[in-house]
Design a protein around this motif. Structure first.
Motif, short mmCIF file in Angstrom:
data_model
loop_
_atom_site.label_atom_id
_atom_site.label_comp_id
_atom_site.label_asym_id
_atom_site.label_seq_id
_atom_site.Cartn_x
_atom_site.Cartn_y
_atom_site.Cartn_z
N THR A 452 23.55 25.13 -9.89
CA THR A 452 23.51 25.77 -11.36
C THR A 452 24.78 25.58 -12.02
OG1 THR A 452 21.69 27.33 -10.55
CG2 THR A 452 23.18 28.14 -12.30
N LYS A 453 24.81 25.49 -13.35
CA LYS A 453 26.04 25.42 -14.00
C LYS A 453 25.83 26.35 -15.29
CE LYS A 453 24.68 21.22 -16.04
NZ LYS A 453 24.69 19.55 -16.18
N SER A 454 26.81 26.52 -15.90
CA SER A 454 26.63 27.04 -17.47
C SER A 454 26.15 26.14 -18.42
CB SER A 454 28.23 27.66 -17.79
OG SER A 454 28.15 27.98 -19.10
N SER A 455 25.22 26.94 -19.15
CA SER A 455 24.59 25.90 -20.35
C SER A 455 25.60 25.24 -21.04
CB SER A 455 23.56 26.75 -20.69
OG SER A 455 24.12 27.78 -21.65
N GLU A 456 26.85 25.61 -21.18
CA GLU A 456 27.50 25.10 -22.23
C GLU A 456 28.12 23.75 -21.53
OE1 GLU A 456 31.56 26.68 -22.14
OE2 GLU A 456 31.18 28.00 -20.61
N HIS A 457 27.99 23.34 -20.33
CA HIS A 457 28.50 21.97 -19.83
C HIS A 457 27.29 21.02 -19.69
CE1 HIS A 457 32.35 23.50 -18.69
NE2 HIS A 457 31.98 24.48 -18.21
N ALA A 458 27.44 19.96 -20.36
CA ALA A 458 26.31 18.79 -20.22
C ALA A 458 26.30 18.22 -19.13
CB ALA A 458 26.55 18.04 -21.50
N ASP A 459 27.68 17.99 -18.52
CA ASP A 459 27.55 17.10 -17.21
C ASP A 459 28.64 17.64 -16.29
OD1 ASP A 459 26.77 14.99 -15.44
OD2 ASP A 459 27.53 13.40 -16.95
N GLY A 460 28.80 17.13 -14.99
CA GLY A 460 29.78 17.53 -14.18
C GLY A 460 29.22 18.12 -12.88
N GLY A 461 29.99 17.86 -11.66
CA GLY A 461 29.38 18.14 -10.36
C GLY A 461 30.26 19.30 -9.77
N LEU A 462 29.94 19.65 -8.35
CA LEU A 462 30.56 20.44 -7.52
C LEU A 462 31.96 20.31 -7.47
CD1 LEU A 462 28.09 20.77 -4.59
CD2 LEU A 462 28.75 22.35 -6.08
N SER A 463 32.39 18.87 -7.47
CA SER A 463 33.84 18.79 -7.09
C SER A 463 34.87 18.89 -8.18
CB SER A 463 34.22 17.25 -6.81
OG SER A 463 33.44 16.92 -5.51
N ALA A 464 34.25 18.76 -9.59
CA ALA A 464 34.84 19.13 -10.57
C ALA A 464 34.86 20.60 -10.94
CB ALA A 464 34.07 18.45 -11.70
N GLY A 465 34.23 21.53 -10.25
CA GLY A 465 34.21 22.81 -10.24
C GLY A 465 33.05 23.52 -11.38
N ILE A 466 32.44 22.66 -11.75
CA ILE A 466 31.82 22.99 -12.89
C ILE A 466 30.14 23.47 -12.59
CG2 ILE A 466 30.06 22.22 -14.86
CD1 ILE A 466 32.61 20.28 -15.42
N THR A 467 29.37 22.69 -11.34
CA THR A 467 28.30 23.07 -10.78
C THR A 467 28.59 24.17 -9.59
OG1 THR A 467 27.33 20.90 -11.50
CG2 THR A 467 26.24 22.00 -10.03
N ALA A 468 27.59 24.86 -9.29
CA ALA A 468 27.88 25.90 -8.36
C ALA A 468 26.46 25.76 -7.50
CB ALA A 468 27.95 27.15 -8.72
N LEU A 469 26.76 25.79 -5.89
CA LEU A 469 25.58 25.94 -5.18
C LEU A 469 24.71 27.27 -5.45
CD1 LEU A 469 27.65 24.93 -1.81
CD2 LEU A 469 25.97 23.69 -3.06
N ASP A 470 23.41 27.14 -5.09
CA ASP A 470 22.46 28.16 -5.52
C ASP A 470 21.46 27.89 -4.45
OD1 ASP A 470 21.18 29.93 -6.69
OD2 ASP A 470 21.21 29.13 -8.93
N ASN A 471 20.57 28.92 -4.81
CA ASN A 471 19.28 28.77 -3.99
C ASN A 471 17.95 29.07 -4.48
OD1 ASN A 471 19.63 28.31 -0.68
ND2 ASN A 471 21.00 30.10 -1.14
N PRO A 472 16.92 28.60 -4.26
CA PRO A 472 15.69 28.80 -5.21
C PRO A 472 15.14 30.05 -4.56
CG PRO A 472 15.23 27.13 -3.69
CD PRO A 472 16.81 27.52 -3.52
N LEU A 473 14.76 31.14 -5.45
CA LEU A 473 13.94 32.33 -5.30
C LEU A 473 12.78 32.24 -5.67
CD1 LEU A 473 14.82 35.07 -3.71
CD2 LEU A 473 15.01 35.98 -5.95
N LEU A 474 11.71 31.76 -5.12
CA LEU A 474 10.49 31.50 -5.33
C LEU A 474 9.61 32.51 -5.93
CD1 LEU A 474 9.46 28.60 -2.98
CD2 LEU A 474 10.59 28.61 -4.92
N PHE A 475 8.69 32.26 -7.09
CA PHE A 475 7.97 33.44 -7.79
C PHE A 475 6.72 32.99 -7.97
CE2 PHE A 475 10.15 32.11 -11.33
CZ PHE A 475 9.10 32.14 -12.27
#
Length: 475
Positions: A452-475
């Motif tokens: 998951t990442k902030s919607s202000e960022h179009a691109d980027g990954g974990l190493s860049a510190g933009i994307t964060a690890l997450d878990n799905p909570l199913l509904f």
């Protein structure tokens, strides 16, 4: 969103407490990455960016992504075996993209010599977002499929327990019980073990071909340790090690530093900068020519290029690979977003005009892996204006920009402030398969990765510190 959940999100004191809990719990569970400053030092590490809370995901979407993965495994494998399709698909790209051309020339050499090893091992990940149409409807859309050096399989094991603990402290016990177990590293290892067994030498080792800078080593160690549990020896080597000590014997068995290599698991070699000299390319060729199982082999590497992804989305192409499986075709095609060629000619000209007229509706993609390469918005116009009348434009493809559903969450990053963000999530599904000659002997969907990442960022990954690890909570 449940009322209790919203109440927690607004409780500033609780959020401040929970973020400290999240950081400590990430350390306790080993959700770690080496720092940019000391990427090769085991003495200094920090936690990987992560979300404070898991993200709610429709269960029907999650199930769809998992179910289609074995079909994508087969599709990648079928594409890798179809020389005419690869050649047709990449014909324009290799004229202008030097890196893809080098890979393709290597592929052609192996084709002419004949493959030494009939065993094929694929460890891939298909990435998706939930696209929202103007009428409010949603659908799962594939961003890309990754066939080389797929990351996150280790970290994905650990984040469920981190979020379970956070939710317990927050007294969100019902949600805590919905967090899914997840072990893609074990699934990847199953594929590696199967290929090692088929290779047929108990003394041969699995070689992880790794980058010179190894920030993400802990994520890889989880897969490595699964192999050690099965008493399968693993070594980690760089291109330089293969250049200096690698050789093929008369049977084309590969030896590096005196050890016979059963599997070359590429965690390197997917970007131009990975090849620091001609010797690096020589080493790649030697490995491809060898009896060792390659993960991926050069044809599977090419099957994961953006240009091939775009060609597969053309009308009638999937039917070429699954002529008697309309349901398989329908399941795969349902995940495709709009993909458009930039080849020279009328069709490519229309794509250029379409992109220049509405750049915010598209993403311009070069033939690169590793994240952070895509082009958005006004920058699309700047790039296309320079190359629109040149064959250089064929180094890219154009894709509809997904309009992802937004969610609220807190992103926890080393050294960063923690505020409530409008976020978008991305779901990756891992696949593993082994083919021996004409027989597919293993094909499974083996886990997932939520980022998951902030919607202000179009691109980027974990190493860049933009994307964060997450878990799905199913509904």
């Amino acid at each position: 969103m449940p009322a209790q959940w919203e109440e927690v999100l607004r409780d500033g004191d609780l959020i401040e407490y929970l973020q400290e809990i999240a950081k400590d719990t990430a350390f306790l569970h080993g959700v770690l990455m080496r720092t940019k400053e000391t990427p090769n030092s085991p003495e200094v590490a920090s936690y990987v960016p992560l979300t404070l809370f898991p993200t709610r995901v429709p269960s029907v979407v999650f199930t769809q992504a998992l179910r289609v993965q074995t079909h994508f495994n087969r599709l990648v494998d079928l594409v890798s075996q179809n020389a005419s399709f690869l050649e047709e698909s990449l014909a324009s790209t290799i004229k202008v993209d030097d890196f893809t051309a080098r890979l393709f020339n290597l592929y052609k050499q192996i084709q002419q010599e004949g493959r030494a090893q009939p065993i094929v091992l694929g460890l891939n990940r298909s990435d998706y977002m939930l696209d929202q149409s103007p009428d409010g409807g949603t659908s799962l859309k594939q961003i890309e499929i990754n066939t080389i050096a797929v990351g996150g399989a280790g970290h994905a094991i650990l984040t469920p327990d981190v979020h379970r603990h956070i939710l317990k402290v927050a007294n969100l016990l019902e949600e805590r019980n919905l967090i899914l177990d997840n072990n893609p590293a074990e699934g990847f290892a199953k594929g590696l073990v199967k290929a090692w067994e088929l290779y047929g030498s108990e003394s041969a080792v699995v070689m992880f071909l790794v980058e010179d800078l190894q920030r993400n080593i802990y994520d890889q160690r989880f897969v490595e340790n699964e192999l050690w549990k099965k008493n399968i020896p693993v070594i980690r080597r760089r291109f330089g090690d293969v250049c200096r000590t690698g050789y093929l014997d008369q049977s084309r068995r590969l030896f590096v530093q005196g050890k016979e290599i059963s599997i070359v698991y590429f965690r390197n070699g997917y970007m131009p900068q990975n090849y620091t000299s001609e010797q690096s390319w020589d080493a790649r060729l030697m490995m491809e020519r060898s009896l060792a199982v390659k993960c991926p082999d050069i044809s599977t590497h090419l099957a994961g290029t953006k240009k091939v992804q775009q060609e597969l989305a053309r009308a009638g192409v999937l039917e070429r690979f699954f002529p008697d499986e309309p349901e398989t075709v329908a399941q795969i095609r349902a995940t495709f977003s709009g993909l458009y060629t930039l080849d020279m000619g009328e069709e490519g000209d229309k794509t250029v005009a379409m992109a220049l007229a509405n750049p915010d509706q598209y993403v311009l993609k070069p033939q690169r892996e590793g994240g952070g390469n895509n082009i958005y918005g006004q920058e699309i116009c700047e790039v296309l204006e320079k190359v629109k009348n040149s064959s250089e434009r064929t180094a890219y493809i154009l894709m509809d920009k997904i309009q992802p559903v937004q969610v609220k969450n807190y992103l926890i990053r080393p050294g960063g402030s923690v505020t409530l963000n409008d976020c978008v999530w991305e779901l990756g599904v891992y696949g593993a398969y082994v083919r021996n000659g004409e027989n597919m002997v293993f094909n499974e969907s083996v886990g997932h990765l939520m980022r998951t990442k902030s919607s202000e960022h179009a691109d980027g990954g974990l190493s860049a510190g933009i994307t964060a690890l997450d878990n799905p909570l199913l509904f």
